[in-house]
Design a protein around this motif. Structure first.
Motif, PDB file in Angstrom:
ATOM      1  N   PHE A  12     -12.246  25.925  18.445  1.00 57.15           N
ATOM      2  CA  PHE A  12     -12.731  24.892  19.347  1.00 57.15           C
ATOM      3  C   PHE A  12     -12.172  25.033  20.761  1.00 57.15           C
ATOM      4  O   PHE A  12     -12.356  24.151  21.581  1.00 57.15           O
ATOM      5  CB  PHE A  12     -12.386  23.504  18.803  1.00 57.15           C
ATOM      6  N   TRP A  17     -17.476  25.358  22.870  1.00 54.96           N
ATOM      7  CA  TRP A  17     -16.757  24.122  22.548  1.00 54.96           C
ATOM      8  C   TRP A  17     -15.966  23.527  23.696  1.00 54.96           C
ATOM      9  O   TRP A  17     -15.624  22.349  23.676  1.00 54.96           O
ATOM     10  CB  TRP A  17     -15.839  24.355  21.348  1.00 54.96           C
ATOM     11  N   LYS A  25     -16.370  17.435  18.508  1.00 56.73           N
ATOM     12  CA  LYS A  25     -15.554  18.396  17.761  1.00 56.73           C
ATOM     13  C   LYS A  25     -15.037  17.782  16.470  1.00 56.73           C
ATOM     14  O   LYS A  25     -15.016  18.434  15.419  1.00 56.73           O
ATOM     15  CB  LYS A  25     -14.378  18.874  18.617  1.00 56.73           C
TER      16      LYS A  25
END
Length: 88
Positions: A12, A17, A25
């Motif tokens: 992430f 992301w 997330k």
């Protein structure tokens, strides 16, 4: 990426992301947990803060989820009864 998802190792901290919210997330993490018992149900996904902030679920979809949840509960009850009958 598929192998990372299967292993529960999502990165992430890189694109795409970096531009996603913490709530987004969080939702993805909880949906992709490797243990099925720890994953979010469809109903939990629809009530997650990221979903609720970005779009209110369709009423028909919520009614369908209620029906599916009831079916899942009945199926679990049947599995438990079968399991108990095998133990005896």
């Amino acid at each position: 990426m598929k192998n990372l998802v299967l292993k529960g190792q999502i990165d992430f901290v890189s694109e795409p992301w970096l531009r996603r919210s913490d709530d987004a997330k969080d939702l993805v993490r909880k949906m992709l947990r490797t243990r099925p018992s720890e994953r979010l149900t469809a109903k939990q996904v629809l009530s997650h803060p990221w979903i609720c902030q970005n779009q209110s679920p369709d009423k028909a979809l919520l009614l369908r989820l209620r029906d599916v949840s009831g079916s899942e509960a009945r199926a679990e009850h049947i599995r438990m009864r079968r399991h108990r009958s095998l133990d005896t």
